[in-house]
Design a protein around this motif. Structure first.
Motif, PDB file in Angstrom:
ATOM      1  N   THR A  52      12.117  22.525  -0.590  1.00  0.00           N
ATOM      2  CA  THR A  52      10.856  22.646  -1.334  1.00  0.00           C
ATOM      3  C   THR A  52       9.618  22.537  -0.443  1.00  0.00           C
ATOM      4  O   THR A  52       8.553  23.046  -0.786  1.00  0.00           O
ATOM      5  CB  THR A  52      10.751  21.551  -2.414  1.00  0.00           C
ATOM      6  N   GLY A  53       9.777  21.842   0.699  1.00  0.00           N
ATOM      7  CA  GLY A  53       8.625  21.624   1.577  1.00  0.00           C
ATOM      8  C   GLY A  53       7.871  20.349   1.263  1.00  0.00           C
ATOM      9  O   GLY A  53       6.782  20.110   1.802  1.00  0.00           O
ATOM     10  N   ARG A  54       8.445  19.509   0.417  1.00  0.00           N
ATOM     11  CA  ARG A  54       7.774  18.263   0.061  1.00  0.00           C
ATOM     12  C   ARG A  54       7.628  17.361   1.290  1.00  0.00           C
ATOM     13  O   ARG A  54       8.533  17.240   2.113  1.00  0.00           O
ATOM     14  CB  ARG A  54       8.572  17.522  -1.013  1.00  0.00           C
ATOM     15  N   HIS A  55       6.459  16.730   1.417  1.00  0.00           N
ATOM     16  CA  HIS A  55       6.222  15.769   2.491  1.00  0.00           C
ATOM     17  C   HIS A  55       5.237  14.714   1.985  1.00  0.00           C
ATOM     18  O   HIS A  55       4.937  14.665   0.793  1.00  0.00           O
ATOM     19  CB  HIS A  55       5.717  16.468   3.762  1.00  0.00           C
ATOM     20  N   THR A  56       4.742  13.877   2.860  1.00  0.00           N
ATOM     21  CA  THR A  56       3.906  12.746   2.441  1.00  0.00           C
ATOM     22  C   THR A  56       2.446  12.901   2.858  1.00  0.00           C
ATOM     23  O   THR A  56       1.665  11.962   2.699  1.00  0.00           O
ATOM     24  CB  THR A  56       4.442  11.435   3.046  1.00  0.00           C
ATOM     25  N   GLY A  57       2.079  14.054   3.383  1.00  0.00           N
ATOM     26  CA  GLY A  57       0.710  14.261   3.845  1.00  0.00           C
ATOM     27  C   GLY A  57      -0.271  14.475   2.705  1.00  0.00           C
ATOM     28  O   GLY A  57       0.104  14.800   1.572  1.00  0.00           O
ATOM     29  N   VAL A  58      -1.551  14.328   3.049  1.00  0.00           N
ATOM     30  CA  VAL A  58      -2.608  14.447   2.047  1.00  0.00           C
ATOM     31  C   VAL A  58      -2.649  15.841   1.421  1.00  0.00           C
ATOM     32  O   VAL A  58      -3.129  16.020   0.291  1.00  0.00           O
ATOM     33  CB  VAL A  58      -3.968  14.076   2.671  1.00  0.00           C
ATOM     34  N   GLN A  59      -2.100  16.833   2.136  1.00  0.00           N
ATOM     35  CA  GLN A  59      -2.081  18.196   1.600  1.00  0.00           C
ATOM     36  C   GLN A  59      -1.306  18.297   0.282  1.00  0.00           C
ATOM     37  O   GLN A  59      -1.539  19.195  -0.523  1.00  0.00           O
ATOM     38  CB  GLN A  59      -1.460  19.164   2.626  1.00  0.00           C
ATOM     39  N   MET A  60      -0.390  17.336   0.068  1.00  0.00           N
ATOM     40  CA  MET A  60       0.427  17.372  -1.154  1.00  0.00           C
ATOM     41  C   MET A  60      -0.398  17.166  -2.414  1.00  0.00           C
ATOM     42  O   MET A  60       0.059  17.490  -3.515  1.00  0.00           O
ATOM     43  CB  MET A  60       1.529  16.316  -1.071  1.00  0.00           C
ATOM     44  N   GLN A  61      -1.603  16.664  -2.284  1.00  0.00           N
ATOM     45  CA  GLN A  61      -2.463  16.497  -3.452  1.00  0.00           C
ATOM     46  C   GLN A  61      -2.806  17.837  -4.100  1.00  0.00           C
ATOM     47  O   GLN A  61      -3.124  17.896  -5.283  1.00  0.00           O
ATOM     48  CB  GLN A  61      -3.756  15.772  -3.054  1.00  0.00           C
ATOM     49  N   ARG A  78       6.949   7.882  -5.653  1.00  0.00           N
ATOM     50  CA  ARG A  78       5.900   7.361  -4.776  1.00  0.00           C
ATOM     51  C   ARG A  78       5.428   8.473  -3.843  1.00  0.00           C
ATOM     52  O   ARG A  78       6.211   9.326  -3.427  1.00  0.00           O
ATOM     53  CB  ARG A  78       6.406   6.181  -3.951  1.00  0.00           C
ATOM     54  N   ILE A  79       4.150   8.428  -3.491  1.00  0.00           N
ATOM     55  CA  ILE A  79       3.584   9.492  -2.654  1.00  0.00           C
ATOM     56  C   ILE A  79       3.970   9.317  -1.184  1.00  0.00           C
ATOM     57  O   ILE A  79       3.885  10.262  -0.394  1.00  0.00           O
ATOM     58  CB  ILE A  79       2.046   9.525  -2.776  1.00  0.00           C
ATOM     59  N   HIS A  80       4.374   8.113  -0.793  1.00  0.00           N
ATOM     60  CA  HIS A  80       4.797   7.836   0.569  1.00  0.00           C
ATOM     61  C   HIS A  80       5.622   6.560   0.548  1.00  0.00           C
ATOM     62  O   HIS A  80       5.860   5.972  -0.504  1.00  0.00           O
ATOM     63  CB  HIS A  80       3.571   7.686   1.488  1.00  0.00           C
ATOM     64  N   LEU A  81       6.041   6.121   1.731  1.00  0.00           N
ATOM     65  CA  LEU A  81       6.772   4.875   1.843  1.00  0.00           C
ATOM     66  C   LEU A  81       5.792   3.711   1.856  1.00  0.00           C
ATOM     67  O   LEU A  81       4.703   3.803   2.435  1.00  0.00           O
ATOM     68  CB  LEU A  81       7.599   4.867   3.130  1.00  0.00           C
ATOM     69  N   VAL A  94       0.844  -1.199   0.000  1.00  0.00           N
ATOM     70  CA  VAL A  94       0.000   0.000   0.000  1.00  0.00           C
ATOM     71  C   VAL A  94       0.879   1.249   0.000  1.00  0.00           C
ATOM     72  O   VAL A  94       1.799   1.377   0.820  1.00  0.00           O
ATOM     73  CB  VAL A  94      -0.929   0.038   1.239  1.00  0.00           C
ATOM     74  N   TYR A  95       0.584   2.155  -0.922  1.00  0.00           N
ATOM     75  CA  TYR A  95       1.182   3.494  -0.915  1.00  0.00           C
ATOM     76  C   TYR A  95       0.049   4.478  -0.661  1.00  0.00           C
ATOM     77  O   TYR A  95      -0.899   4.553  -1.453  1.00  0.00           O
ATOM     78  CB  TYR A  95       1.875   3.796  -2.244  1.00  0.00           C
ATOM     79  N   LYS A  96       0.159   5.229   0.417  1.00  0.00           N
ATOM     80  CA  LYS A  96      -0.985   6.015   0.868  1.00  0.00           C
ATOM     81  C   LYS A  96      -0.526   7.364   1.408  1.00  0.00           C
ATOM     82  O   LYS A  96       0.386   7.438   2.227  1.00  0.00           O
ATOM     83  CB  LYS A  96      -1.710   5.223   1.974  1.00  0.00           C
ATOM     84  N   TYR A  97      -1.129   8.434   0.905  1.00  0.00           N
ATOM     85  CA  TYR A  97      -0.885   9.730   1.532  1.00  0.00           C
ATOM     86  C   TYR A  97      -1.219   9.626   3.016  1.00  0.00           C
ATOM     87  O   TYR A  97      -2.207   8.966   3.397  1.00  0.00           O
ATOM     88  CB  TYR A  97      -1.766  10.817   0.917  1.00  0.00           C
ATOM     89  N   TRP A  98      -0.423  10.273   3.869  1.00  0.00           N
ATOM     90  CA  TRP A  98      -0.770  10.281   5.292  1.00  0.00           C
ATOM     91  C   TRP A  98      -2.033  11.131   5.473  1.00  0.00           C
ATOM     92  O   TRP A  98      -2.037  12.309   5.202  1.00  0.00           O
ATOM     93  CB  TRP A  98       0.370  10.824   6.150  1.00  0.00           C
ATOM     94  N   GLY A  99      -3.093  10.460   5.897  1.00  0.00           N
ATOM     95  CA  GLY A  99      -4.374  11.138   6.053  1.00  0.00           C
ATOM     96  C   GLY A  99      -5.219  11.103   4.783  1.00  0.00           C
ATOM     97  O   GLY A  99      -6.306  11.682   4.752  1.00  0.00           O
ATOM     98  N   GLY A 100      -4.745  10.440   3.765  1.00  0.00           N
ATOM     99  CA  GLY A 100      -5.467  10.394   2.497  1.00  0.00           C
ATOM    100  C   GLY A 100      -5.752   8.979   2.034  1.00  0.00           C
ATOM    101  O   GLY A 100      -5.809   8.038   2.828  1.00  0.00           O
ATOM    102  N   THR A 101      -5.910   8.844   0.743  1.00  0.00           N
ATOM    103  CA  THR A 101      -6.286   7.557   0.154  1.00  0.00           C
ATOM    104  C   THR A 101      -5.075   6.875  -0.485  1.00  0.00           C
ATOM    105  O   THR A 101      -4.015   7.468  -0.638  1.00  0.00           O
ATOM    106  CB  THR A 101      -7.372   7.762  -0.912  1.00  0.00           C
ATOM    107  N   GLU A 102      -5.285   5.617  -0.890  1.00  0.00           N
ATOM    108  CA  GLU A 102      -4.223   4.874  -1.553  1.00  0.00           C
ATOM    109  C   GLU A 102      -3.880   5.503  -2.899  1.00  0.00           C
ATOM    110  O   GLU A 102      -4.727   6.105  -3.553  1.00  0.00           O
ATOM    111  CB  GLU A 102      -4.627   3.409  -1.757  1.00  0.00           C
ATOM    112  N   GLY A 103      -2.611   5.337  -3.292  1.00  0.00           N
ATOM    113  CA  GLY A 103      -2.157   5.923  -4.552  1.00  0.00           C
ATOM    114  C   GLY A 103      -1.495   4.910  -5.450  1.00  0.00           C
ATOM    115  O   GLY A 103      -1.582   3.692  -5.242  1.00  0.00           O
ATOM    116  N   ALA A 104      -0.813   5.412  -6.464  1.00  0.00           N
ATOM    117  CA  ALA A 104      -0.157   4.565  -7.459  1.00  0.00           C
ATOM    118  C   ALA A 104       0.837   3.623  -6.804  1.00  0.00           C
ATOM    119  O   ALA A 104       1.553   3.998  -5.879  1.00  0.00           O
ATOM    120  CB  ALA A 104       0.549   5.452  -8.481  1.00  0.00           C
ATOM    121  N   GLY A 105       0.867   2.396  -7.302  1.00  0.00           N
ATOM    122  CA  GLY A 105       1.764   1.385  -6.762  1.00  0.00           C
ATOM    123  C   GLY A 105       1.090   0.430  -5.802  1.00  0.00           C
ATOM    124  O   GLY A 105       1.621  -0.646  -5.505  1.00  0.00           O
ATOM    125  N   THR A 106      -0.093   0.807  -5.328  1.00  0.00           N
ATOM    126  CA  THR A 106      -0.829  -0.048  -4.403  1.00  0.00           C
ATOM    127  C   THR A 106      -1.370  -1.276  -5.133  1.00  0.00           C
ATOM    128  O   THR A 106      -2.054  -1.142  -6.144  1.00  0.00           O
ATOM    129  CB  THR A 106      -1.992   0.727  -3.754  1.00  0.00           C
TER     130      THR A 106
END
Length: 622
Positions: free
Chosen positions: A271-280, A458-461, A212-224
Motif C-alpha cells: 500500500t505504501g503506508r509509512h509514518t511520515g507527515v505526508q500520510m496526513q 497509531r500514526i507512528h510508534l 508521544v505519538y507523532k508523525y515523522w516530521g509532523g505534529t503529535e497525534g491521537a494517543g499522546t
C-alpha cells in the motif's frame, strides 16, 4: 584432622589471593572503551597523567567502530577539540590512501562519514601516540555488584574486573574513576542516583516528554498524553551494508527465524503506508490505487514512501560503496526492536548478551524476509536483495557489528540536570541559555527512538520523535555526581530523557570525555574533589586544546581571537551568534560592556573595532 583443616584453609586463602590479579595504580581508571573513555585518557595523558581503559569487548571504539559512521551532529564546528582531531584524521586517512580527488575522500564528507574499520583504526592511532601514559585492557568486564567496588569516605578506592579470557578477577586502583559506559554501570555500583524511562511533561514542561505519538516530521497525534513511564528507547545495530557485488555478503536466514514478526511489513509495502507527515494527505483510496500500481510492476507512488531495502533501513553513504544503515525513521517495522530492551540498563551482562543475540537474529530475519518472502512484490524483493553485509567489515564476527547501539542507559542525577530548556533558544533567533561553566558546545535535535512496538490505529510508534534544537552549551555539572568525590560520568550524563536525547551523540560524548580527562588531572594536581575544581582552569586548558565551549559562526578554533572570544562570550559580552570583530563598535555595546565589567572601555563609537575594544577589556579583566 586438625592439621588437614588448617592446610585446607591455607590453601584456599592462597588460591583466593592468586585468583585476584593486582595491577599497578593509575591516575585514572576508565571503565568503557567508548570514544568518551578514549578521549578522557588522551586528554589526561596530555596533562601527564596515566590511565587504564577497561573495555569489555575485544575492540575499542564503541559505536563509531561498530557502524555509526555517519556522524550525528547538526552544526559542524559546534563541537571541536579532540573530536575535530578525530574527524580531521579520518579525512587524512582517506586522502593518503586514495588521493585527494578520490571518490572515497568525497564520500567521507570532510571526515564526518567513515567505515567502521577506519573509525577503529583512527581511535587506535590516537591512543598509540600516548602509549606511555595509556594502558588498554580488552575483554575486561565490570559487573554492578558491591563486591566489585571498594569505597571509603565517598571515594572509590578500587574496583574489581572480570578478565573474560582468563576468568580471573583483577583489581584496579586509581585516583579518579571514569564511567564511560553507555549503561552507567560504574556509577550505579557507586550508588549515584539515576533515572530510567521517560519523565512526564508535568515535571520539566518539556516538548516531547512522556507518551508521544507523532508523525515523522509532523505534529503529535491521537494517543499522546505526555505522561511519564518506565519505557526505554529502543536499540538496534548500526549495519554496514553494501551493494558492491565484489564486497557483498548475502544475509542468511537466522536459525531462530519467526516469520510472524515481520508480516505487517507486507501490507506496508503493497500500500505504501509509512509514518511520515505526508500520510496526513493520503487517503484509503490512494493506498488501494497504489497496490494496483505496484501489481503492474511499478514502485510505490505514495508521497514519502521508499522502495527496497530502504523501506526497513535508513542508509547514509560511506566511502567504498558502503552505508551506515540505521533504523528507518518512517517505518512501522525496522531494525529497532522496542520493548524487549527495557531491562538492558540495569541487567546483568548475561542477560544483555542474550538480548544482543536476539536482536541480531531479529534484524537478520527482517532483512531476509524483505529479500525473500514471496508475499512481497517480486521487484521489491529484487531491489532489497541488491544489498548485503560488507565482506571486509567485522571479519571476526561474520560481518555483523559487535556492539548493540545502546541509545540510552542510566541517566545520573549530577550537579546539573540537563533538560530541553538548555538546548532551546530563549527567544526567536537567540541562543539557548549560556552556561558559564560550559565544557563544550554541541548540537543535535531532540531525538528519541520508539519505546513500543507497532500498535493498531497509531500514526507512528510511541516515543519515536524529533524536535529542533539550537547550538547549546553543556555545563560541567552534567558529568559530576553530587556525592562521590573522585568519579566522573562523561557518557551516562545527568539529564532528562528528552534533554539526554540531544547530548547522547558521539561528538558530544567525545568532548565530555576530553573535559573529564582534564578535570580529573586538575583534581589530582590540586588534591581536591572533582566537583570542587576551578572550572575556569578547566576551560582554559580546553580552549588551548581547541575545544569550542560556545559556538560562533564567524570565529573558529585556530583563530588568534579564539580564546578571548570563548572566555568573554561565556561571561556574557557576546550574546549573538556572530562576534563581528571587524565591525566598528557602537555606543550601545560600549555601555553594555562597561555595565557588565564595571570598567571603562577604551573605544570610540563608529571607529574602534569590536575586536580591539574586546581585547583591551579582556586584558584589564585578566
Amino acid at each position: 584432622m586438625k592439621t588437614t583443616s588448617i592446610m585446607k584453609i591455607l590453601f584456599l586463602s592462597i588460591f583466593s589471593f592468586l585468583s585476584i590479579c593486582s595491577f599497578a595504580q593509575y591516575d585514572l581508571v576508565i571503565v568503557g572503551g567508548t570514544p568518551g573513555g578514549i578521549m578522557s585518557a588522551i586528554a589526561a595523558a596530555k596533562e601527564g597523567k596515566t590511565s587504564v581503559i577497561l573495555e569489555r569487548t575485544n575492540h575499542i571504539g564503541g559505536l563509531p567502530a561498530n557502524g555509526l559512521g555517519a556522524t550525528d551532529i547538526a552544526t559542524r564546528g559546534a563541537t571541536t577539540g579532540l573530536f575535530l582531531d578525530f574527524i580531521n584524521r579520518i579525512k587524512l586517512y582517506y586522502t593518503a590512501k586514495y588521493g585527494a580527488d578520490s571518490r572515497q575522500v568525497k564520500d567521507c564528507s570532510d571526515g564526518f562519514h567513515f567505515e567502521p574499520s577506519v573509525g577503529e583504526i583512527i581511535l587506535e592511532q590516537m591512543l598509540a601516540e600516548h602509549k606511555t601514559k595509556v594502558t588498554i585492557h580488552k575483554m575486561r568486564q565490570f559487573d554492578v555488584s558491591e563486591k566489585n567496588i571498594v569505597m571509603q569516605n565517598d571515594r572509590i578506592e578500587k574496583i574489581y574486573i572480570l578478565n573474560r579470557e582468563s576468568q580471573q578477577r583483577e583489581e584496579y586502583t586509581g585516583k579518579i574513576f571514569i564511567d564511560a559506559t553507555y549503561e552507567g554501570d560504574l556509577g550505579a555500583a557507586a550508588n549515584v542516583p539515576f533515572r530510567l524511562g521517560r519523565e512526564g511533561k508535568d515535571e520539566f514542561n518539556e516538548r516531547g516528554a512522556g507518551i508521544v505519538y507523532k508523525y515523522w516530521g509532523g505534529t503529535e497525534g491521537a494517543g499522546t498524553t505526555f505522561q511519564g513511564d518506565n519505557a526505554v528507547q529502543s536499540y538496534n545495530y548500526r549495519l554496514c551494508l553494501t551493494n558492491n557485488p565484489a564486497n557483498r555478503v548475502e544475509v542468511k536466514k537466522p536459525l531462530s527465524y519467526n516469520r510472524e514478526e515481520y508480516i505487517s511489513l507486507i501490507e506496508d509495502v503493497w500500500t505504501g503506508r509509512h509514518t511520515g507527515v505526508q500520510m496526513q494527505q493520503v487517503t484509503a483510496a490512494m493506498l488501494e490505487e497504489n497496490r494496483k500500481h505496484i501489481q503492474k510492476g511499478n514502485v510505490s507512488k505514495i508521497p514519502g514512501d521508499v522502495w527496497g531495502i530502504a523501506k526497513i533501513t535508513n542508509m547514509v553513504p560511506l566511502p567504498n560503496a558502503k552505508t551506515d544503515a540505521n533504523n528507518q525513521h518512517m517505518a512501522f517495522i525496522s531494525t529497532d526492536l522496542p520493548e524487549e530492551n527495557w531491562p538492558w540498563p540495569t541487567s546483568s551482562w548475561a542477560w544483555r548478551d542474550r538480548y544482543a543475540l536476539r536482536l541480531r537474529s531479529y534484524i537478520q530475519g527482517l532483512i531476509w524476509f524483505a529479500q525473500n518472502d514471496k508475499a512481497l512484490p517480486e521487484h521489491f524483493r529484487k531491489a532489497a536483495k541488491e544489498w548485503g553485509f560488507a565482506k571486509d567489515e567485522y571479519t571476526d564476527n561474520d560481518n555483523f557489528p559487535r556492539q548493540v547501539y545502546v541509545r540510552e542507559g542510566r541517566r545520573f542525577e549530577g550537579m546539573y540536570f540537563f533538560t530541553v530548556k538548555d538546548a532551546t533558544e530563549v527567544a526567536p533567533g537567540q541562543r539557548p541559555p549560556v552556561h558559564t561553566s560550559s565544557v563544550t558546545a554541541s548540537h543535535y535535535a531532540f531525538d528519541s527512538h520508539a519505546v513500543r512496538k507497532r500498535e493498531p490505529n497509531r500514526i507512528h510508534l510511541d516515543g519515536f520523535l524529533s524536535y529542533p534544537s539550537q547550538v547549546y552549551t553543556v555545563p560541567y555539572g552534567v558529568i559530576v555526581p553530587k556525592t562521590v568525590d573522585n568519579l566522573l560520568l562523561p557518557v551516562p550524563v545527568s539529564g532528562s530523557h528528552i534533554g539526554f536525547s540531544t547530548i547522547r551523540m558521539e561528538p558530544c560524548w567525545m568532548a565530555l570525555g576530553q573535559a573529564a580527562g582534564i578535570a580529573a588531572s586538575l583534581a589530582i594536581d590540586k588534591q581536591m574533589k572533582v566537583r570542587n575544581i576551578t572550572v575556569e582552569d578547566l576551560q582554559s586548558i580546553l580552549i588551548d586544546q581547541q575545544a569550542t565551549l560556545i559556538y560562533f559562526q564567524d570565529v573558529k578554533p585556530g583563530s588568534p581571537e579564539f580564546k578571548v572570544i570563548q572566555i568573554m562570550a561565556l561571561r556574557g559580552y557576546l550574546p549573538a551568534w556572530q562576534a563581528k570583530l571587524g565591525d566598528p563598535i557602537d555606543a550601545e555595546t560600549i555601555g553594555s560592556w562597561e555595565k557588565l565589567s564595571g570598567l571603562k572601555v577604551n573605544a570610540e563609537p563608529g571607529k574602534t573595532s569590536r575586536g580591539d575594544a574586546l581585547r583591551d577589556l579582556y586584558q584589564k579583566l585578566e
